[in-house]
Motif scaffolding. Structure first.
Motif, PDB file in Angstrom:
ATOM      1  N   GLY A 169       0.781  -1.225   0.000  1.00 52.83           N
ATOM      2  CA  GLY A 169       0.000   0.000   0.000  1.00 52.83           C
ATOM      3  C   GLY A 169       0.812   1.275   0.000  1.00 52.83           C
ATOM      4  O   GLY A 169       2.032   1.264   0.166  1.00 52.83           O
ATOM      5  N   PRO A 170       0.140   2.406  -0.176  1.00 51.45           N
ATOM      6  CA  PRO A 170       0.826   3.682  -0.363  1.00 51.45           C
ATOM      7  C   PRO A 170       1.585   4.173   0.860  1.00 51.45           C
ATOM      8  O   PRO A 170       2.467   5.026   0.737  1.00 51.45           O
ATOM      9  CB  PRO A 170      -0.316   4.651  -0.720  1.00 51.45           C
ATOM     10  N   ASP A 171       1.253   3.661   2.048  1.00 49.96           N
ATOM     11  CA  ASP A 171       1.917   4.133   3.254  1.00 49.96           C
ATOM     12  C   ASP A 171       3.145   3.303   3.626  1.00 49.96           C
ATOM     13  O   ASP A 171       3.823   3.628   4.603  1.00 49.96           O
ATOM     14  CB  ASP A 171       0.937   4.124   4.434  1.00 49.96           C
ATOM     15  N   ALA A 172       3.434   2.260   2.868  1.00 55.08           N
ATOM     16  CA  ALA A 172       4.579   1.408   3.181  1.00 55.08           C
ATOM     17  C   ALA A 172       5.878   2.129   2.836  1.00 55.08           C
ATOM     18  O   ALA A 172       6.010   2.704   1.764  1.00 55.08           O
ATOM     19  CB  ALA A 172       4.489   0.084   2.420  1.00 55.08           C
ATOM     20  N   ARG A 173       6.820   2.081   3.750  1.00 56.54           N
ATOM     21  CA  ARG A 173       8.116   2.714   3.571  1.00 56.54           C
ATOM     22  C   ARG A 173       9.225   1.681   3.748  1.00 56.54           C
ATOM     23  O   ARG A 173       9.078   0.711   4.491  1.00 56.54           O
ATOM     24  CB  ARG A 173       8.310   3.861   4.574  1.00 56.54           C
ATOM     25  N   ILE A 174      10.353   1.919   3.074  1.00 58.95           N
ATOM     26  CA  ILE A 174      11.458   0.961   3.057  1.00 58.95           C
ATOM     27  C   ILE A 174      12.613   1.499   3.880  1.00 58.95           C
ATOM     28  O   ILE A 174      13.012   2.653   3.730  1.00 58.95           O
ATOM     29  CB  ILE A 174      11.943   0.697   1.619  1.00 58.95           C
ATOM     30  N   GLY A 184       5.722   3.627  11.103  1.00 66.63           N
ATOM     31  CA  GLY A 184       6.861   3.436  11.980  1.00 66.63           C
ATOM     32  C   GLY A 184       7.003   2.050  12.575  1.00 66.63           C
ATOM     33  O   GLY A 184       7.913   1.819  13.378  1.00 66.63           O
ATOM     34  N   ARG A 185       6.142   1.110  12.188  1.00 66.12           N
ATOM     35  CA  ARG A 185       6.220  -0.242  12.738  1.00 66.12           C
ATOM     36  C   ARG A 185       6.552  -1.244  11.626  1.00 66.12           C
ATOM     37  O   ARG A 185       6.032  -1.139  10.511  1.00 66.12           O
ATOM     38  CB  ARG A 185       4.907  -0.626  13.426  1.00 66.12           C
ATOM     39  N   LYS A 186       7.386  -2.194  11.967  1.00 66.95           N
ATOM     40  CA  LYS A 186       7.829  -3.160  10.972  1.00 66.95           C
ATOM     41  C   LYS A 186       6.735  -4.191  10.715  1.00 66.95           C
ATOM     42  O   LYS A 186       6.334  -4.938  11.603  1.00 66.95           O
ATOM     43  CB  LYS A 186       9.104  -3.864  11.440  1.00 66.95           C
ATOM     44  N   VAL A 187       6.275  -4.246   9.461  1.00 66.72           N
ATOM     45  CA  VAL A 187       5.241  -5.209   9.081  1.00 66.72           C
ATOM     46  C   VAL A 187       5.780  -6.306   8.172  1.00 66.72           C
ATOM     47  O   VAL A 187       5.108  -7.325   7.981  1.00 66.72           O
ATOM     48  CB  VAL A 187       4.041  -4.515   8.393  1.00 66.72           C
ATOM     49  N   ALA A 188       6.973  -6.100   7.621  1.00 66.13           N
ATOM     50  CA  ALA A 188       7.510  -7.101   6.695  1.00 66.13           C
ATOM     51  C   ALA A 188       9.024  -7.040   6.679  1.00 66.13           C
ATOM     52  O   ALA A 188       9.630  -5.990   6.942  1.00 66.13           O
ATOM     53  CB  ALA A 188       6.961  -6.891   5.275  1.00 66.13           C
ATOM     54  N   GLY A 189       9.631  -8.177   6.387  1.00 69.11           N
ATOM     55  CA  GLY A 189      11.074  -8.264   6.235  1.00 69.11           C
ATOM     56  C   GLY A 189      11.424  -9.103   5.025  1.00 69.11           C
ATOM     57  O   GLY A 189      10.625  -9.940   4.574  1.00 69.11           O
ATOM     58  N   VAL A 210       5.488 -11.334   5.889  1.00 66.96           N
ATOM     59  CA  VAL A 210       4.584 -10.214   6.160  1.00 66.96           C
ATOM     60  C   VAL A 210       3.706 -10.581   7.357  1.00 66.96           C
ATOM     61  O   VAL A 210       3.054 -11.631   7.358  1.00 66.96           O
ATOM     62  CB  VAL A 210       3.682  -9.893   4.953  1.00 66.96           C
ATOM     63  N   ASN A 211       3.676  -9.713   8.369  1.00 60.02           N
ATOM     64  CA  ASN A 211       2.778  -9.902   9.505  1.00 60.02           C
ATOM     65  C   ASN A 211       1.381  -9.466   9.076  1.00 60.02           C
ATOM     66  O   ASN A 211       1.149  -8.275   8.855  1.00 60.02           O
ATOM     67  CB  ASN A 211       3.232  -9.060  10.701  1.00 60.02           C
ATOM     68  N   VAL A 212       0.485 -10.426   8.954  1.00 64.91           N
ATOM     69  CA  VAL A 212      -0.852 -10.114   8.449  1.00 64.91           C
ATOM     70  C   VAL A 212      -1.836  -9.893   9.596  1.00 64.91           C
ATOM     71  O   VAL A 212      -2.410  -8.813   9.747  1.00 64.91           O
ATOM     72  CB  VAL A 212      -1.358 -11.236   7.522  1.00 64.91           C
ATOM     73  N   ARG A 213      -2.027 -10.897  10.433  1.00 64.38           N
ATOM     74  CA  ARG A 213      -3.049 -10.810  11.484  1.00 64.38           C
ATOM     75  C   ARG A 213      -2.495 -10.476  12.858  1.00 64.38           C
ATOM     76  O   ARG A 213      -3.236 -10.019  13.731  1.00 64.38           O
ATOM     77  CB  ARG A 213      -3.851 -12.118  11.541  1.00 64.38           C
ATOM     78  N   SER A 214      -1.240 -10.739  13.085  1.00 62.96           N
ATOM     79  CA  SER A 214      -0.629 -10.393  14.364  1.00 62.96           C
ATOM     80  C   SER A 214       0.858 -10.201  14.152  1.00 62.96           C
ATOM     81  O   SER A 214       1.421 -10.649  13.156  1.00 62.96           O
ATOM     82  CB  SER A 214      -0.889 -11.477  15.421  1.00 62.96           C
ATOM     83  N   ALA A 215       1.487  -9.522  15.107  1.00 56.37           N
ATOM     84  CA  ALA A 215       2.924  -9.258  15.026  1.00 56.37           C
ATOM     85  C   ALA A 215       3.628 -10.039  16.123  1.00 56.37           C
ATOM     86  O   ALA A 215       3.237  -9.978  17.288  1.00 56.37           O
ATOM     87  CB  ALA A 215       3.197  -7.772  15.189  1.00 56.37           C
ATOM     88  N   PRO A 216       4.668 -10.786  15.765  1.00 57.81           N
ATOM     89  CA  PRO A 216       5.397 -11.555  16.777  1.00 57.81           C
ATOM     90  C   PRO A 216       6.351 -10.654  17.546  1.00 57.81           C
ATOM     91  O   PRO A 216       6.613  -9.515  17.165  1.00 57.81           O
ATOM     92  CB  PRO A 216       6.175 -12.572  15.929  1.00 57.81           C
ATOM     93  N   ASP A 217       6.866 -11.201  18.638  1.00 57.24           N
ATOM     94  CA  ASP A 217       7.967 -10.526  19.319  1.00 57.24           C
ATOM     95  C   ASP A 217       9.208 -10.709  18.467  1.00 57.24           C
ATOM     96  O   ASP A 217       9.610 -11.834  18.169  1.00 57.24           O
ATOM     97  CB  ASP A 217       8.196 -11.142  20.706  1.00 57.24           C
ATOM     98  N   ASP A 220      14.714  -7.898  17.500  1.00 58.51           N
ATOM     99  CA  ASP A 220      15.166  -6.710  16.783  1.00 58.51           C
ATOM    100  C   ASP A 220      14.665  -5.488  17.557  1.00 58.51           C
ATOM    101  O   ASP A 220      13.469  -5.199  17.570  1.00 58.51           O
ATOM    102  CB  ASP A 220      14.612  -6.716  15.363  1.00 58.51           C
ATOM    103  N   ALA A 221      15.579  -4.809  18.224  1.00 61.22           N
ATOM    104  CA  ALA A 221      15.170  -3.691  19.076  1.00 61.22           C
ATOM    105  C   ALA A 221      15.003  -2.394  18.298  1.00 61.22           C
ATOM    106  O   ALA A 221      14.603  -1.378  18.862  1.00 61.22           O
ATOM    107  CB  ALA A 221      16.203  -3.502  20.187  1.00 61.22           C
ATOM    108  N   ARG A 222      15.287  -2.393  16.994  1.00 59.16           N
ATOM    109  CA  ARG A 222      15.271  -1.144  16.238  1.00 59.16           C
ATOM    110  C   ARG A 222      13.870  -0.655  15.940  1.00 59.16           C
ATOM    111  O   ARG A 222      13.599   0.534  15.959  1.00 59.16           O
ATOM    112  CB  ARG A 222      16.043  -1.327  14.931  1.00 59.16           C
ATOM    113  N   TRP A 223      12.959  -1.587  15.624  1.00 59.59           N
ATOM    114  CA  TRP A 223      11.622  -1.192  15.201  1.00 59.59           C
ATOM    115  C   TRP A 223      10.573  -1.899  16.046  1.00 59.59           C
ATOM    116  O   TRP A 223      10.724  -3.065  16.396  1.00 59.59           O
ATOM    117  CB  TRP A 223      11.386  -1.551  13.721  1.00 59.59           C
ATOM    118  N   SER A 224       9.477  -1.217  16.313  1.00 61.74           N
ATOM    119  CA  SER A 224       8.345  -1.863  16.964  1.00 61.74           C
ATOM    120  C   SER A 224       7.656  -2.767  15.947  1.00 61.74           C
ATOM    121  O   SER A 224       7.484  -2.377  14.786  1.00 61.74           O
ATOM    122  CB  SER A 224       7.352  -0.819  17.482  1.00 61.74           C
ATOM    123  N   PRO A 225       7.249  -3.973  16.353  1.00 59.49           N
ATOM    124  CA  PRO A 225       6.563  -4.850  15.407  1.00 59.49           C
ATOM    125  C   PRO A 225       5.149  -4.374  15.142  1.00 59.49           C
ATOM    126  O   PRO A 225       4.487  -3.795  16.017  1.00 59.49           O
ATOM    127  CB  PRO A 225       6.573  -6.208  16.125  1.00 59.49           C
TER     128      PRO A 225
END
Length: 321
Positions: A169-174, A184-189, A210-217, A220-225
């Motif tokens: 989507g348009p709000d996804a940033r790399i 500001g939250r990591k949704v994919a790697g 890609v985290n679709v329905r939930s985000a795991p722990d 990686d301390a850099r980004w919030s999941p």
């Protein structure tokens, strides 16, 4: 389990997906598939053991409302060249990248896709683990065989990142080179791996989670999941897979046809680091500077006090607000 049994089980699952909330009777399934009702029941029980919620029995079978299976037989007809399958999907595996590596060495065609509901040994860059709840993430690897010189293949992670971001989507940033963030939250790697000699690339694998329905722990301390469900109703995983492979295929074809310029331009539009002070971890320590996009080889341009550095490896560990 035999290949024939696997195929029949996939046919049962495909019929359940097509039936939707209305469900389908065991008798109708048996007639449709040319087998006994007892065989249908065995396949449904096997799907349940894999963790898929299938309701009903006497009055017909139906998938639970939150069931979100990926069925290759329903995905492949929706794919288009250059990445048009085949698609293999498993309930659980160690690593989809490892599975696809084995297939690549056996000569699997470009566009082969391997996915799983769960990974026991999924990994990110620098050996980090990639964890996800069963069926809550899209865990997939795609086989590429780019006809480019190995030195030019350094841009491939950027190609994959641009395609993945466009599918999200348009709000996804790399975040160079392999993280996708939304709000500001990591949704994919992304983890790209390659086999090449001095003259040619034998194969490359784009692993995408890609985290679709939930985000795991995350380890990686850099980004919030984060997860797509945090942003609203999440897409069905099969639909997201089709969008992801389609967007990646378009950008991949563009890169191999037109070179790096369109890719670096598209990356610049989604570059979360551009113009920001960052710290990059390197084997010999940290380097700080201002991020200035990527060059044609996929290297991060970093403006430092000593001039421009072009980094082909490294990890962004801090970003100034």
């Amino acid at each position: 389990m035999s290949a024939a049994a696997d195929a029949r089980r996939e046919e049962v699952l495909a019929a359940l997906v097509r039936a939707g909330d209305a469900g389908v009777s065991g008798e109708a399934l048996a007639a449709q598939l040319g087998c006994s009702r007892a065989a249908v029941h065995r396949h449904v029980e096997a799907l349940r053991r894999q963790g898929l919620e299938v309701a009903g029995e006497q009055d017909g079978y139906r998938l639970a409302p939150d069931a979100d299976p990926v069925v290759p037989a329903l995905v492949v007809p929706r794919l288009t060249p250059p990445l048009a399958g085949p698609v293999a999907w498993q309930a659980e595996t160690g690593s989809t990248n490892d599975d696809l590596t084995a297939l690549a060495r056996e000569g699997a065609p470009e566009g082969t896709v391997v996915g799983a509901d769960r990974q026991s040994a999924g990994r990110g860059r620098r050996g980090r683990s990639w964890l996800a709840a069963s069926g809550h993430a899209l865990l997939v690897s795609v086989l590429l065989r780019p006809a480019v010189a190995p030195v030019d293949a350094g841009l491939l992670p950027v190609v994959v990142a641009v395609g993945a971001a466009e599918a999200l989507g348009p709000d996804a940033r790399i975040v160079w080179p392999n993280d996708i963030l939304i709000d500001g939250r990591k949704v994919a790697g992304i983890l790209c791996e390659m086999s090449a000699d001095q003259e040619r690339v034998a194969w490359a694998i784009a692993g995408i989670g890609v985290n679709v329905r939930s985000a795991p722990d995350l380890d990686d301390a850099r980004w919030s999941p984060g997860a797509l469900a945090d942003l609203g109703a999440p897409p069905r995983r099969a639909d997201l897979l089709v969008d992801l492979i389609g967007a990646l295929g378009r950008r991949y074809a563009e890169w191999t046809r037109e070179g790096p310029a369109p890719i670096t331009a598209a990356f610049a539009e989604r570059d979360m680091l551009a113009g920001r002070r960052i710290a990059v971890s390197l084997p010999d320590g940290e380097l700080t500077g201002t991020a200035d996009g990527t060059d044609d080889l996929g290297r991060l341009r970093l403006l430092t006090a000593d001039g421009v550095r072009h980094l082909s490896a490294g990890e962004v560990v801090r970003v100034a607000p």
